[in-house]
Scaffold this motif. Structure first.
Motif, PDB file in Angstrom:
ATOM      1  N   ILE A 128       0.838  -1.210   0.000  1.00 17.22           N
ATOM      2  CA  ILE A 128       0.000   0.000   0.000  1.00 17.22           C
ATOM      3  C   ILE A 128       0.872   1.259   0.000  1.00 17.22           C
ATOM      4  O   ILE A 128       0.639   2.202  -0.766  1.00 17.22           O
ATOM      5  CB  ILE A 128      -0.944   0.002   1.219  1.00 17.22           C
ATOM      6  N   ILE A 151       1.166   3.931  -3.245  1.00 18.25           N
ATOM      7  CA  ILE A 151       0.788   5.339  -3.091  1.00 18.25           C
ATOM      8  C   ILE A 151       1.971   6.250  -3.437  1.00 18.25           C
ATOM      9  O   ILE A 151       1.787   7.320  -4.035  1.00 18.25           O
ATOM     10  CB  ILE A 151       0.277   5.598  -1.658  1.00 18.25           C
ATOM     11  N   LEU A 206      -2.481   8.737  -7.176  1.00 20.97           N
ATOM     12  CA  LEU A 206      -2.871   8.537  -5.777  1.00 20.97           C
ATOM     13  C   LEU A 206      -2.276   9.592  -4.847  1.00 20.97           C
ATOM     14  O   LEU A 206      -2.384   9.472  -3.628  1.00 20.97           O
ATOM     15  CB  LEU A 206      -2.434   7.144  -5.294  1.00 20.97           C
ATOM     16  N   HIS A 207      -1.663  10.609  -5.415  1.00 26.73           N
ATOM     17  CA  HIS A 207      -1.092  11.672  -4.590  1.00 26.73           C
ATOM     18  C   HIS A 207      -2.197  12.676  -4.232  1.00 26.73           C
ATOM     19  O   HIS A 207      -2.209  13.829  -4.678  1.00 26.73           O
ATOM     20  CB  HIS A 207       0.060  12.359  -5.327  1.00 26.73           C
ATOM     21  N   TYR A 242      -5.340   9.374   0.147  1.00 23.97           N
ATOM     22  CA  TYR A 242      -4.348   8.303   0.062  1.00 23.97           C
ATOM     23  C   TYR A 242      -3.098   8.619   0.873  1.00 23.97           C
ATOM     24  O   TYR A 242      -2.406   7.698   1.317  1.00 23.97           O
ATOM     25  CB  TYR A 242      -4.019   8.034  -1.409  1.00 23.97           C
ATOM     26  N   PHE A 243      -2.820   9.891   1.096  1.00 24.42           N
ATOM     27  CA  PHE A 243      -1.733  10.232   2.024  1.00 24.42           C
ATOM     28  C   PHE A 243      -2.075   9.754   3.435  1.00 24.42           C
ATOM     29  O   PHE A 243      -1.230   9.214   4.147  1.00 24.42           O
ATOM     30  CB  PHE A 243      -1.479  11.743   2.017  1.00 24.42           C
ATOM     31  N   SER A 289      -1.676   6.046   3.578  1.00 27.01           N
ATOM     32  CA  SER A 289      -0.278   5.638   3.733  1.00 27.01           C
ATOM     33  C   SER A 289       0.174   5.793   5.185  1.00 27.01           C
ATOM     34  O   SER A 289       0.951   4.983   5.695  1.00 27.01           O
ATOM     35  CB  SER A 289       0.617   6.448   2.798  1.00 27.01           C
ATOM     36  N   TYR A 294      -9.086  -1.892   1.805  1.00 25.68           N
ATOM     37  CA  TYR A 294      -8.880  -0.768   0.887  1.00 25.68           C
ATOM     38  C   TYR A 294      -8.592  -1.244  -0.532  1.00 25.68           C
ATOM     39  O   TYR A 294      -8.927  -0.557  -1.504  1.00 25.68           O
ATOM     40  CB  TYR A 294      -7.756   0.138   1.399  1.00 25.68           C
ATOM     41  N   GLU A 327      -9.696   3.139  -7.029  1.00 30.37           N
ATOM     42  CA  GLU A 327      -8.415   3.736  -7.410  1.00 30.37           C
ATOM     43  C   GLU A 327      -7.237   2.884  -6.940  1.00 30.37           C
ATOM     44  O   GLU A 327      -6.233   2.751  -7.643  1.00 30.37           O
ATOM     45  CB  GLU A 327      -8.307   5.148  -6.832  1.00 30.37           C
ATOM     46  N   ILE A 328      -7.355   2.305  -5.728  1.00 32.53           N
ATOM     47  CA  ILE A 328      -6.290   1.434  -5.215  1.00 32.53           C
ATOM     48  C   ILE A 328      -6.187   0.173  -6.061  1.00 32.53           C
ATOM     49  O   ILE A 328      -5.075  -0.272  -6.395  1.00 32.53           O
ATOM     50  CB  ILE A 328      -6.545   1.068  -3.737  1.00 32.53           C
ATOM     51  N   ALA A 366      -4.547   1.082  -9.299  1.00 29.19           N
ATOM     52  CA  ALA A 366      -3.150   1.401  -9.056  1.00 29.19           C
ATOM     53  C   ALA A 366      -2.317   0.133  -8.785  1.00 29.19           C
ATOM     54  O   ALA A 366      -1.178   0.031  -9.244  1.00 29.19           O
ATOM     55  CB  ALA A 366      -3.023   2.361  -7.870  1.00 29.19           C
TER      56      ALA A 366
END
Length: 321
Positions: free
Chosen positions: A58, A62, A68-69, A73-74, A77, A305, A311-312, A315
């Motif tokens: 994960i 990210i 994912l920035h 998502y921060f 992380s 998640y 989106e994850i 990604a």
């Protein structure tokens, strides 16, 4: 076989004649299953491998995937980092007890492990309320979402969560260090936890108990209240939307976070209630609940998640391809 406080422990050499001030603690592992260490190592090591690998993936995804920035998502992380910290804090003694049958741990090492376990657990709680705030801002004010949750503010929130955890947990080992330990010094887990350690001193632990209660109420209790209030505001905002499709879409963005909150707080409340009101319950029950609290969230959250967040998923496919 030796009997301590009415409990029988079948492994040789666990107890020895010691002075009134003990420099070491002896970890039972799982009460009643002391001779099944290698068999217990299989599920434990499997869960640790899944937790460490899942959270590392994960974090890497990210970092590496520019799409994912984003604030959400921060924060995710940060959650992965704190759960990775919990797993790595408990792993050394679990391996020591179940694989190598080395059950003795020094006082300083034990208190250090206790500090990091509880510190990272508190960081987990802090990140979950930050994620609840993130979802509230995204739904209540979507047009200003990026301007409110800037990178600098997210970094400040993350630093504040980490600093709060360190500062509020620092007195725990200091208060314990000033108490005399005498007797068997048995820990009913394969690691050092404050609720277990606080039962061992042969002195008045009123100050320790009061600080522990203050800590729980002012951190985990406050965090859960913030999360609850955030979702009250989220539901109020969603109900005010004209479009049914918009309401469902808004609520769907919260599903992963709600699952993470349930996975974290339900076992934590269970462990707290058991230690406060289940003093006469089986040691096996306490050990199993503690293991669920420390192992299940780091294993399940990456899965939650990965499954629930589109989106994850995309990604991850892009990252591995």
């Amino acid at each position: 076989m030796q009997v301590i406080d009415g409990r029988t422990f079948g492994f040789a050499g666990m107890l020895r004649n010691q002075s009134s001030v003990l420099p070491t603690f002896l970890m039972v592992g799982i009460p009643g299953l002391e001779d099944k260490g290698l068999w217990l190592a299989i599920p434990f090591c499997t869960m640790y491998a899944a937790a460490i690998l899942g959270n590392l993936i994960i974090i890497l995804v990210i970092i590496e995937v520019p799409s994912l920035h984003k604030p959400m998502y921060f924060f995710l992380s940060m959650l992965a980092v704190s759960e990775l910290g919990v797993s790595l804090s408990t792993l050394p003694t679990v391996v020591s007890v179940f694989i190598f049958d080395v059950r003795e741990i020094g006082m300083d090492a034990c208190f250090t492990q206790m500090f990091f376990i509880h510190c990272f657990s508190l960081m987990d709680s802090g990140v979950l309320w930050a994620m609840a705030f993130d979802r509230f801002v995204a739904i209540y004010s979507p047009l200003q979402y990026v301007t409110i949750l800037t990178s600098s503010r997210i970094a400040t929130i993350g630093l504040g969560i980490a600093l709060r955890s360190v500062v509020i947990m620092a007195p725990l080992p200091i208060l314990l260090r000033g108490l005399p330990f005498c007797g068997a010094n048995l820990l009913a887990h394969p690691y050092c936890l404050h609720p277990n350690l606080i039962r061992l001193p042969c002195a008045d632990v009123t100050v320790n108990n009061r600080y522990g209660l203050f800590l729980v109420l002012s951190t985990f209790g406050l965090d859960s209240l913030i999360i609850l209030l955030s979702y009250v505001m989220i539901v109020k905002t969603v109900l005010g939307m004209a479009s049914k499709e918009g309401r469902l879409k808004a609520l769907n963005t919260c599903v992963s976070h709600i699952c993470a909150v349930v996975v974290f707080f339900v076992p934590m409340i269970g462990v707290s209630m058991a230690h406060r009101f289940g003093k006469h319950a089986s040691p096996l029950l306490h050990a199993l609940m503690a293991n669920v609290y420390l192992l299940v969230p780091p294993v399940l959250n990456p899965v939650i998640y990965s499954i629930k967040t589109k989106e994850i998923r995309h990604a991850l496919c892009k990252f591995f391809s």
